[in-house]
Scaffold this motif. Structure first.
Motif, PDB file in Angstrom:
ATOM      1  N   UNK A 230     -23.364  -6.750   7.925  1.00 15.13           N
ATOM      2  CA  UNK A 230     -23.890  -7.089   9.248  1.00 15.13           C
ATOM      3  C   UNK A 230     -22.920  -7.971  10.035  1.00 15.13           C
ATOM      4  N   UNK A 231     -22.176  -8.848   9.365  1.00 19.82           N
ATOM      5  CA  UNK A 231     -21.154  -9.631  10.065  1.00 19.82           C
ATOM      6  C   UNK A 231     -20.063  -8.701  10.576  1.00 19.82           C
ATOM      7  N   UNK A 232     -19.590  -7.823   9.704  1.00 18.28           N
ATOM      8  CA  UNK A 232     -18.513  -6.911  10.066  1.00 18.28           C
ATOM      9  C   UNK A 232     -18.945  -5.915  11.141  1.00 18.28           C
ATOM     10  N   UNK A 233     -20.210  -5.537  11.118  1.00 22.66           N
ATOM     11  CA  UNK A 233     -20.711  -4.556  12.074  1.00 22.66           C
ATOM     12  C   UNK A 233     -20.959  -5.126  13.460  1.00 22.66           C
ATOM     13  N   UNK A 234     -21.079  -6.435  13.576  1.00 25.45           N
ATOM     14  CA  UNK A 234     -21.304  -7.073  14.870  1.00 25.45           C
ATOM     15  C   UNK A 234     -19.947  -7.540  15.401  1.00 25.45           C
ATOM     16  N   UNK A 235     -19.280  -6.667  16.143  1.00 19.92           N
ATOM     17  CA  UNK A 235     -17.908  -6.957  16.583  1.00 19.92           C
ATOM     18  C   UNK A 235     -17.828  -7.995  17.696  1.00 19.92           C
ATOM     19  N   UNK A 236     -18.940  -8.353  18.299  1.00 20.72           N
ATOM     20  CA  UNK A 236     -18.920  -9.331  19.391  1.00 20.72           C
ATOM     21  C   UNK A 236     -19.246 -10.730  18.881  1.00 20.72           C
ATOM     22  N   UNK A 237     -20.409 -10.912  18.301  1.00 22.94           N
ATOM     23  CA  UNK A 237     -20.864 -12.256  17.906  1.00 22.94           C
ATOM     24  C   UNK A 237     -20.657 -12.550  16.427  1.00 22.94           C
ATOM     25  N   UNK A 238     -20.365 -11.539  15.615  1.00 22.55           N
ATOM     26  CA  UNK A 238     -20.160 -11.700  14.163  1.00 22.55           C
ATOM     27  C   UNK A 238     -21.344 -12.396  13.493  1.00 22.55           C
ATOM     28  N   UNK A 239     -22.549 -11.943  13.816  1.00 20.40           N
ATOM     29  CA  UNK A 239     -23.758 -12.499  13.210  1.00 20.40           C
ATOM     30  C   UNK A 239     -24.165 -11.675  12.002  1.00 20.40           C
ATOM     31  N   UNK A 240     -24.388 -12.341  10.882  1.00 15.95           N
ATOM     32  CA  UNK A 240     -24.954 -11.683   9.714  1.00 15.95           C
ATOM     33  C   UNK A 240     -26.468 -11.661   9.843  1.00 15.95           C
ATOM     34  N   UNK A 241     -27.129 -10.890   8.970  1.00 11.11           N
ATOM     35  CA  UNK A 241     -28.594 -10.827   9.043  1.00 11.11           C
ATOM     36  C   UNK A 241     -29.193 -12.211   8.856  1.00 11.11           C
ATOM     37  N   UNK A 242     -28.555 -13.028   8.010  1.00 10.12           N
ATOM     38  CA  UNK A 242     -29.066 -14.374   7.760  1.00 10.12           C
ATOM     39  C   UNK A 242     -28.925 -15.258   8.999  1.00 10.12           C
ATOM     40  N   UNK A 243     -27.876 -15.028   9.799  1.00 13.64           N
ATOM     41  CA  UNK A 243     -27.726 -15.765  11.055  1.00 13.64           C
ATOM     42  C   UNK A 243     -28.812 -15.353  12.048  1.00 13.64           C
ATOM     43  N   UNK A 244     -29.070 -14.066  12.128  1.00 12.66           N
ATOM     44  CA  UNK A 244     -30.104 -13.576  13.043  1.00 12.66           C
ATOM     45  C   UNK A 244     -31.476 -14.087  12.613  1.00 12.66           C
ATOM     46  N   UNK A 245     -31.728 -14.087  11.322  1.00 11.05           N
ATOM     47  CA  UNK A 245     -33.000 -14.564  10.778  1.00 11.05           C
ATOM     48  C   UNK A 245     -33.212 -16.046  11.102  1.00 11.05           C
ATOM     49  N   UNK A 246     -32.131 -16.813  11.065  1.00 13.93           N
ATOM     50  CA  UNK A 246     -32.226 -18.263  11.264  1.00 13.93           C
ATOM     51  C   UNK A 246     -31.993 -18.686  12.715  1.00 13.93           C
ATOM     52  N   UNK A 247     -31.440 -17.800  13.526  1.00 10.18           N
ATOM     53  CA  UNK A 247     -31.107 -18.177  14.894  1.00 10.18           C
ATOM     54  C   UNK A 247     -29.848 -19.035  14.962  1.00 10.18           C
ATOM     55  N   UNK A 248     -28.917 -18.810  14.024  1.00  9.12           N
ATOM     56  CA  UNK A 248     -27.681 -19.583  13.963  1.00  9.12           C
ATOM     57  C   UNK A 248     -26.491 -18.681  14.224  1.00  9.12           C
ATOM     58  N   UNK A 249     -25.334 -19.312  14.376  1.00  9.96           N
ATOM     59  CA  UNK A 249     -24.085 -18.568  14.472  1.00  9.96           C
ATOM     60  C   UNK A 249     -22.976 -19.450  13.895  1.00  9.96           C
ATOM     61  N   UNK A 250     -21.896 -18.817  13.496  1.00 10.61           N
ATOM     62  CA  UNK A 250     -20.765 -19.540  12.920  1.00 10.61           C
ATOM     63  C   UNK A 250     -19.546 -19.290  13.826  1.00 10.61           C
ATOM     64  N   UNK A 251     -18.900 -20.387  14.193  1.00  9.51           N
ATOM     65  CA  UNK A 251     -17.747 -20.261  15.075  1.00  9.51           C
ATOM     66  C   UNK A 251     -16.492 -20.833  14.411  1.00  9.51           C
ATOM     67  N   UNK A 252     -15.353 -20.383  14.887  1.00  5.35           N
ATOM     68  CA  UNK A 252     -14.065 -20.930  14.484  1.00  5.35           C
ATOM     69  C   UNK A 252     -13.727 -22.013  15.502  1.00  5.35           C
ATOM     70  N   UNK A 253     -13.437 -23.206  15.026  1.00  4.97           N
ATOM     71  CA  UNK A 253     -13.113 -24.306  15.928  1.00  4.97           C
ATOM     72  C   UNK A 253     -11.651 -24.709  15.722  1.00  4.97           C
ATOM     73  N   UNK A 254     -11.081 -25.271  16.758  1.00  5.86           N
ATOM     74  CA  UNK A 254      -9.719 -25.777  16.657  1.00  5.86           C
ATOM     75  C   UNK A 254      -8.638 -24.770  16.617  1.00  5.86           C
TER      76      UNK A 254
END
Length: 174
Positions: A150-174
């Protein structure tokens, strides 16, 4: 007549912050999780040695010792991720990889959001149930594969099913 492809979707429509950060890629997230896994493995080995010692030297029932160890390890693992993500937005592995977990409001995830995001790790608890416990490892493998897909399949936001379930996202900083 030449074909002009449509413009890519606006990342802000997917909750991706526009402050110089970008969604974290699958490989970065994998390496961060691997680093965290190695750190937790050290704790698991120490605890495992103590349990084996108590079984061999103290006459503690091996099933009881194994069940208690599993429950403690799941609690430690979940506690590690929930505490660090909700207080800092990063585990140690994410710090090394310059990743940050954001909650629905754009700050650190809440305890509930982090717990929902990491609940799949609690599948280990199945290991304490005779026979059904055999499903623990395959269930975790399926969860990890589904996260990666699911992370690989979401080419825009890179959300996994667990991110969607939780309403979170992971970003690269710096």
């Amino acid at each position: 007549m030449s074909y002009t492809p449509p413009p890519p979707p606006d990342p802000s429509a997917y909750g991706v912050p526009q402050t110089g950060s970008r969604p974290a890629e699958l490989l970065d997230r994998f390496v961060a999780r691997l680093i965290d896994g190695v750190l937790l493995a050290v704790v698991w080995v120490i605890l495992g040695v103590m349990v084996v010692g108590s079984v061999l030297l103290g006459g503690v029932n091996s099933y009881v010792a194994g069940a208690a160890t599993t429950i403690i390890l799941v609690a430690l693992q979940m506690g590690y991720f929930i505490y660090l993500e909700s207080t800092r937005g990063q585990t140690l592995g994410k710090m090394v990889m310059k990743l940050r977990v954001l909650g629905a409001t754009g700050g650190n995830p809440t305890v509930e959001e982090s717990a929902r995001r990491n609940i799949w790790m609690a599948l280990s608890i199945l290991g304490v149930v005779p026979v059904i416990g055999l499903l623990s490892v395959p269930a975790q493998i399926v969860a990890v594969i589904m996260i990666a897909v699911t992370i690989n399949g979401d080419t825009v936001a890179r959300l996994g099913w667990h991110d969607k379930f939780a309403g979170t996202r992971v970003i690269k900083v710096g």
